[in-house]
Design a protein around this motif. Structure first.
Motif, PDB file in Angstrom:
ATOM      1  N   GLY A 120       0.831  -1.195   0.000  1.00  0.00           N
ATOM      2  CA  GLY A 120       0.000   0.000   0.000  1.00  0.00           C
ATOM      3  C   GLY A 120       0.865   1.244   0.000  1.00  0.00           C
ATOM      4  O   GLY A 120       2.080   1.184  -0.062  1.00  0.00           O
ATOM      5  N   LYS A 121       0.213   2.383   0.063  1.00  0.00           N
ATOM      6  CA  LYS A 121       0.960   3.635   0.101  1.00  0.00           C
ATOM      7  C   LYS A 121       0.280   4.616   1.049  1.00  0.00           C
ATOM      8  O   LYS A 121      -0.909   4.504   1.326  1.00  0.00           O
ATOM      9  CB  LYS A 121       1.095   4.249  -1.286  1.00  0.00           C
ATOM     10  CG  LYS A 121      -0.220   4.594  -1.942  1.00  0.00           C
ATOM     11  CD  LYS A 121       0.005   5.124  -3.337  1.00  0.00           C
ATOM     12  CE  LYS A 121      -1.338   5.282  -4.033  1.00  0.00           C
ATOM     13  NZ  LYS A 121      -1.180   5.738  -5.383  1.00  0.00           N
ATOM     14  N   VAL A 122       1.057   5.551   1.534  1.00  0.00           N
ATOM     15  CA  VAL A 122       0.568   6.600   2.409  1.00  0.00           C
ATOM     16  C   VAL A 122       0.730   7.912   1.665  1.00  0.00           C
ATOM     17  O   VAL A 122       1.775   8.176   1.085  1.00  0.00           O
ATOM     18  CB  VAL A 122       1.369   6.639   3.732  1.00  0.00           C
ATOM     19  CG1 VAL A 122       0.909   7.779   4.614  1.00  0.00           C
ATOM     20  CG2 VAL A 122       1.250   5.311   4.456  1.00  0.00           C
ATOM     21  N   VAL A 123      -0.319   8.727   1.674  1.00  0.00           N
ATOM     22  CA  VAL A 123      -0.294   9.998   0.952  1.00  0.00           C
ATOM     23  C   VAL A 123      -0.476  11.141   1.954  1.00  0.00           C
ATOM     24  O   VAL A 123      -1.428  11.145   2.720  1.00  0.00           O
ATOM     25  CB  VAL A 123      -1.419  10.050  -0.114  1.00  0.00           C
ATOM     26  CG1 VAL A 123      -1.405  11.371  -0.841  1.00  0.00           C
ATOM     27  CG2 VAL A 123      -1.282   8.889  -1.081  1.00  0.00           C
ATOM     28  N   PHE A 124       0.451  12.114   1.941  1.00  0.00           N
ATOM     29  CA  PHE A 124       0.358  13.300   2.794  1.00  0.00           C
ATOM     30  C   PHE A 124       0.117  14.520   1.919  1.00  0.00           C
ATOM     31  O   PHE A 124       0.839  14.746   0.963  1.00  0.00           O
ATOM     32  CB  PHE A 124       1.658  13.553   3.575  1.00  0.00           C
ATOM     33  CG  PHE A 124       1.988  12.495   4.576  1.00  0.00           C
ATOM     34  CD1 PHE A 124       3.044  11.637   4.363  1.00  0.00           C
ATOM     35  CD2 PHE A 124       1.261  12.366   5.733  1.00  0.00           C
ATOM     36  CE1 PHE A 124       3.360  10.661   5.291  1.00  0.00           C
ATOM     37  CE2 PHE A 124       1.567  11.404   6.670  1.00  0.00           C
ATOM     38  CZ  PHE A 124       2.622  10.543   6.447  1.00  0.00           C
ATOM     39  N   ALA A 125      -0.860  15.324   2.258  1.00  0.00           N
ATOM     40  CA  ALA A 125      -1.058  16.612   1.604  1.00  0.00           C
ATOM     41  C   ALA A 125      -0.180  17.635   2.322  1.00  0.00           C
ATOM     42  O   ALA A 125       0.111  17.487   3.514  1.00  0.00           O
ATOM     43  CB  ALA A 125      -2.523  17.029   1.678  1.00  0.00           C
ATOM     44  N   GLU A 126       0.244  18.684   1.613  1.00  0.00           N
ATOM     45  CA  GLU A 126       1.059  19.739   2.228  1.00  0.00           C
ATOM     46  C   GLU A 126       0.346  20.368   3.417  1.00  0.00           C
ATOM     47  O   GLU A 126       0.979  20.732   4.402  1.00  0.00           O
ATOM     48  CB  GLU A 126       1.382  20.824   1.210  1.00  0.00           C
ATOM     49  CG  GLU A 126       2.522  20.478   0.295  1.00  0.00           C
ATOM     50  CD  GLU A 126       2.914  21.634  -0.612  1.00  0.00           C
ATOM     51  OE1 GLU A 126       2.247  22.691  -0.597  1.00  0.00           O
ATOM     52  OE2 GLU A 126       3.895  21.473  -1.343  1.00  0.00           O
TER      53      GLU A 126
END
Length: 138
Positions: free
Chosen positions: A15-21
């Motif tokens: 899976g992946k982890v996504v961070f917004a600014e």
């Protein structure tokens, strides 16, 4: 409107982890606000007007640049009068770095602090009494 960039961190678990600014900016703002001597985050006149209209921005005065596994943070601060500015800034840098690295796993390469202003608390003069404090004459 601010542009939202996202950082994706790939994991071995499929899976992946996504961070917004904005997530990184919010973490930085909350960490900085807990440091003694910080009055508020600086920002533009537009963000000040927006906040007075009731929309609170946790990313005001914070700019984040993110790479594949690293990030850099620029912050505008208003420091309270009477505190050593160098110590406050050093404490903010440490708090922001620790918070981001602990919560996201990203490596913080730099936290740049720009002291925008010094906050002075208005003091009452002992000579000036408010109407409620004036003695009554009968």
């Amino acid at each position: 409107m601010s542009e939202t960039k996202e950082l994706q961190i790939e994991k071995n678990q499929g899976g992946k982890v996504v961070f917004a600014e904005d997530v990184i900016s919010t973490i930085a703002t909350l960490a900085a606000s807990e440091v003694e001597g910080v009055h508020s985050m600086g920002g533009s006149a537009i963000s000040g007007i927006t906040e007075k209209l009731g929309k609170r921005s946790y990313t005001k005065g914070v700019k984040v640049e993110i790479g594949t596994s690293e990030c850099a943070v620029d912050m505008n601060l208003v420091v309270k009068y009477g505190f050593r500015i160098q110590k406050v800034c050093s404490d903010v840098q440490e708090a922001v770095k620790n918070a981001i690295e602990t919560m996201t796993g990203l490596t913080v390469v730099e936290v740049n602090i720009f002291v925008q202003s010094v906050f002075f608390r208005a003091e009452k003069n002992a000579d000036q009494e408010t109407p409620a404090e004036q003695p009554r004459v009968k």
